[in-house]
Design an enzyme around this catalytic site. Structure first.
Site, short mmCIF file in Angstrom:
data_model
loop_
_atom_site.label_atom_id
_atom_site.label_comp_id
_atom_site.label_asym_id
_atom_site.label_seq_id
_atom_site.Cartn_x
_atom_site.Cartn_y
_atom_site.Cartn_z
N GLU A 174 9.14 -14.96 -11.35
CA GLU A 174 8.31 -13.85 -10.87
C GLU A 174 7.81 -12.95 -11.99
OE1 GLU A 174 11.90 -11.08 -8.99
OE2 GLU A 174 9.92 -10.85 -8.16
N GLU B 12 18.69 -17.17 -7.79
CA GLU B 12 18.27 -15.83 -8.20
C GLU B 12 17.74 -15.85 -9.64
OE1 GLU B 12 17.45 -13.31 -6.79
OE2 GLU B 12 17.58 -11.68 -8.22
N LYS C 100 13.95 -14.78 -10.63
CA LYS C 100 13.72 -13.70 -11.60
C LYS C 100 12.79 -14.19 -12.69
CE LYS C 100 14.81 -11.06 -10.15
NZ LYS C 100 15.28 -10.39 -9.00
N TRP D 255 -3.39 -2.64 -1.23
CA TRP D 255 -3.06 -4.03 -1.55
C TRP D 255 -3.88 -4.84 -0.55
CZ3 TRP D 255 0.11 -6.73 -4.90
CH2 TRP D 255 0.44 -8.04 -4.54
N CYS E 55 0.83 -1.21 0.00
CA CYS E 55 0.00 0.00 0.00
C CYS E 55 0.86 1.25 0.00
CB CYS E 55 -0.86 0.02 1.25
SG CYS E 55 -1.84 -1.46 1.50
N LYS F 162 6.37 -4.40 -4.47
CA LYS F 162 7.79 -4.09 -4.41
C LYS F 162 8.32 -4.27 -2.99
CE LYS F 162 11.78 -2.61 -5.85
NZ LYS F 162 12.61 -3.65 -6.51
N ARG G 178 4.85 -0.16 -6.41
CA ARG G 178 4.83 -0.95 -5.18
C ARG G 178 3.81 -2.07 -5.24
NH1 ARG G 178 7.03 1.99 -0.76
NH2 ARG G 178 5.71 0.80 0.63
N ASN H 57 -1.95 2.14 6.16
CA ASN H 57 -1.09 1.02 5.76
C ASN H 57 -0.81 0.19 7.01
OD1 ASN H 57 -0.89 2.06 3.23
ND2 ASN H 57 1.29 2.56 3.33
N GLY H 58 -0.76 -1.11 6.88
CA GLY H 58 -0.48 -1.97 8.03
C GLY H 58 -1.68 -2.85 8.33
N HIS I 221 19.57 -37.38 -6.41
CA HIS I 221 18.82 -37.73 -5.20
C HIS I 221 17.32 -37.47 -5.36
CE1 HIS I 221 22.57 -38.53 -3.18
NE2 HIS I 221 23.03 -37.43 -3.72
O1 M6R Z 1 13.25 -4.92 0.05
P1 M6R Z 1 13.82 -6.29 0.31
O2 M6R Z 1 15.17 -6.48 -0.25
O3 M6R Z 1 13.77 -6.62 1.79
O4 M6R Z 1 12.82 -7.27 -0.42
C1 M6R Z 1 12.99 -8.66 -0.33
C2 M6R Z 1 12.17 -9.38 -1.37
O5 M6R Z 1 10.81 -9.08 -1.22
C3 M6R Z 1 12.60 -9.02 -2.80
O6 M6R Z 1 13.96 -9.26 -3.01
C4 M6R Z 1 11.78 -9.85 -3.82
O7 M6R Z 1 12.09 -11.19 -3.72
C5 M6R Z 1 12.02 -9.33 -5.24
N1 M6R Z 1 10.77 -9.10 -5.89
C6 M6R Z 1 12.75 -10.26 -6.11
O8 M6R Z 1 12.96 -9.71 -7.38
#
Ligand code: M6R
Length: 612
Positions: free
Chosen positions: A491, A484, A488, A76, A2, A607, A27, A102-103, A507
């Site tokens: 997502e 990673e 990537k 959100w 949010c 985000k 975000r 927010n929260g 295994h």
């Molecule tokens: O802001 P942060 O680095 O704490 O965020 C952690 C994850 O939410 C963030 O890295 C997320 O996995 C990304 N969308 C990956 O691209």
């Protein structure tokens, strides 16, 4: 997650609020709304499910709402589905108070039931509306808005960043914060609140960060801050030096692509100021050599890609420090009764500095006596402020949900910190120190070379984009880098993908390999290249199509077996993942592009994850 913006000034509020919300779109959100107050029209609220454009069309770009005071929100959904009615701002029953939140209010049900018994009717399913209704209740009791907010804050439990306007409280908006980010922006004849600095950067760079328990009263000419007993507090002001254009696409098709291309420069900004006279100098941390020598255990705590930086760093730091390094997902760490004491160093990695699990895990470690060193990008964020030491990555604003330049700068900074600690401990030889430091300095230039090969990677993406399932395999830092690459890809392209340690294939995992299964085989880590090759042979024998990533040095060998090969320049093995990850980011990007995905705002993702 949010987003909140609030404005008190002399210009029309609605267009400013809409613009601020648009800057926070990255975000992630599912609905949006604004509330504006004017003398003649009182409180006017417009909100809608869906993209911000819907709200903008509904209000003719804000022209339909009159007034110089207002609040805006992108939601959100947590409590209650995404809908017009559940969108913020929420308005109290008498229509006099509007609020954005927010929260999560943890005891909202109990308060809701109590208010319902008193005859209050609720319109939405949200926890946030409860705060608006409770505020009306207390305001009716005391007829003092600030006092009423104080009473509400004493009754609610959970996390909140609140922006409130009231028809009876003409020129001011009220803000409050606990465990959710909120900052105050100081302009000329206009002031702001925002959950994210990008929302107000166009108007001011002078900000202060609200602390837990604080309440602020914002008018066009003043911002007064109080603690939870309503005692005035003096806030430190900070200048934000982020470039506004850094948060704009600047001719690139997507923020993700722009941020991938910015990586060499971002790394330069991260490392150059910290290398003086061929030594790593970390003036920004206060850890003494004596403390470092007594470290018995190191935890790295993070989520998502930041956790993957931790995975690479575990391998690298154990080599450099000869100390046990454990990488733990923040969401697991906070509930695992962790073994932390006064000799435990806890490295907390977070781009946003607001990830709730990471923040909670850090606090848990500190409560047990650990010392927290945070690696953070967003200046003034909650994790940065609560850590014992903070090192900023200086990557500038990262807008795409899929992180790229934040990952790379975190990794470069972790290598630098590892080298610094290894030097203090005497566990890195002089020659090794020089070789790693030289490698770190070469990184931007070598990364630039990788970025010159985008066309090759685009070609491979066009060849493989319609696979349903893609496996990444690798050993040591290649395994960590594969995690990673896989994240990537999944997502932003929504292709099922997993990363495995190559040695684990036999295994169980190898049973998933059949004719045509795409395996991205990572063989950049020179000490284990031969083992990586054997794994390529192994999956090829089961029918896999192999896209290999290796170094220029091993390219020829790899090409003999793999179906397709990408190579990156060789560098010190500790730094190889910093180069290797770039083609994986580009591969994910181009695959998602081929599949027509919403690259910068992938479905269901935000985000920064500020809820549990
Ligand atoms: O802001 P942060 O680095 O704490 O965020 C952690 C994850 O939410 C963030 O890295 C997320 O996995 C990304 N969308 C990956 O691209």
């Amino acid at each position: 997650m949010c987003g909140i913006i609030g404005f008190a000034g002399h210009s029309e509020a609605a267009p400013i609020l809409l613009d601020g919300l648009e800057r926070m779109e990255y975000r992630g959100y599912d609905s949006a709304g604004i509330a504006v107050r004017s003398e003649t029209k009182g409180l006017q609220v417009k909100k809608s499910k869906g993209r911000l454009q819907v709200l903008s069309d509904l209000t003719h770009g804000g022209a339909d709402l009159e007034g110089n005071l207002g609040i805006g929100h992108t939601r959100w959904a947590t409590h209650g589905e995404p809908s017009d009615v559940n969108a913020h701002p929420h308005v109290s029953s008498n229509g006099q108070i509007a609020l954005v939140h927010n929260g999560i209010i943890e005891n909202y049900l109990e308060i809701k039931e109590h208010l319902m018994k008193l005859g209050v009717t609720f319109k939405s399913d949200t926890d946030s509306e409860v705060v608006a209704q409770l505020l009306e209740y207390h305001y009716n009791e005391c007829h003092n808005m600030l006092e009423a907010v104080g009473r509400v804050l004493r009754r609610i439990e959970g996390s909140y960043a609140l922006g409130i306007i009231c028809a009876d409280y003409p020129n001011a908006l009220i803000a409050a914060r606990k465990d959710a980010p909120l900052l105050l922006g100081y302009g000329k004849g206009e002031n702001f609140i925002a959950s994210d600095v990008t929302a107000i950067l166009k108007h001011t760079r002078e900000v202060s960060y609200m602390d837990d328990g604080e309440i602020a009263v914002i008018t066009p000419d003043s911002i007064d801050v109080f603690d939870d007993e309503l005692v005035p507090v003096t806030k430190e002001h900070h200048q934000v030096n982020w470039d506004v254009t850094a948060a704009e696409k600047g001719g690139y098709p997507h923020f993700m692509f722009k941020e991938i291309m910015e990586q060499p420069e971002a790394i330069r900004k991260t490392v150059s100021p910290r290398i003086k006279g061929e030594r790593v100098v970390l003036d920004d941390i206060s850890m003494t050599q004596e403390y470092v020598k007594n470290i018995s255990r190191i935890f790295i705590i993070a989520c998502g890609s930041s956790y993957h930086v931790g995975m690479v760093s575990k391998y690298n730091w154990e080599k450099m420090l000869r100390r046990p390094v454990e990488v733990v997902l923040a969401s697991e760490f906070r509930y695992c009764d962790p073994l932390v004491d006064d000799h435990t160093l806890v490295i907390v990695i977070s781009q946003s500095g607001e990830t709730l699990d990471t923040m909670a895990a850090m606090r848990e470690a500190q409560r047990r006596g650990g010392r927290a060193l945070a690696i953070v990008n967003v200046v003034g964020s909650s994790i940065a402020r609560d850590a014992d030491d903070v090192l900023y990555t200086w990557a500038g604003p990262e807008i795409a949900v899929a992180t790229t330049k934040a990952y790379s700068t975190q990794l470069a900074l972790m290598d630098l910190v590892g080298l610094y600690l290894g030097d203090l401990l005497g566990t890195v030889s002089d020659s090794e120190y020089k070789a790693i430091l030289a490698g770190i300095q070469e990184l931007p230039e070598k990364m630039q070379k990788v970025l010159e090969k985008t066309a090759d990677i685009q070609y491979f993406a066009s060849r493989y984009f319609n696979h349903n399932s893609i496996f990444f395999i690798g050993r040591n830092v290649d395994y960590a880098m594969g995690m990673e690459g896989s994240l990537k890809l999944k997502e932003i392209s929504y292709i099922h993908s997993e990363a495995y340690a190559s040695g684990e294939l036999k295994h169980g995992t190898i049973s998933l390999i059949e004719q045509g299964t795409l395996v991205v085989a990572l063989g950049t880590y020179a000490p284990l290249f031969d083992k990586a090759m054997s794994n390529v042979v192994e999956v090829k024998a089961r029918g896999a199509e192999v896209l290999a990533l290796t170094t220029d040095e091993f390219r020829e060998k790899m090409e003999k077996t793999a179906d397709s090969t990408i190579s990156v320049p060789s560098i010190h093995p500790i730094l190889q993942p910093s180069l290797g990850v770039v083609p994986l980011q580009l591969f994910a990007y181009y695959v998602a592009l081929q599949r027509g995905c919403d690259i910068d705002k992938p479905r269901n993702l935000a985000k920064s994850v500020t809820v549990e």
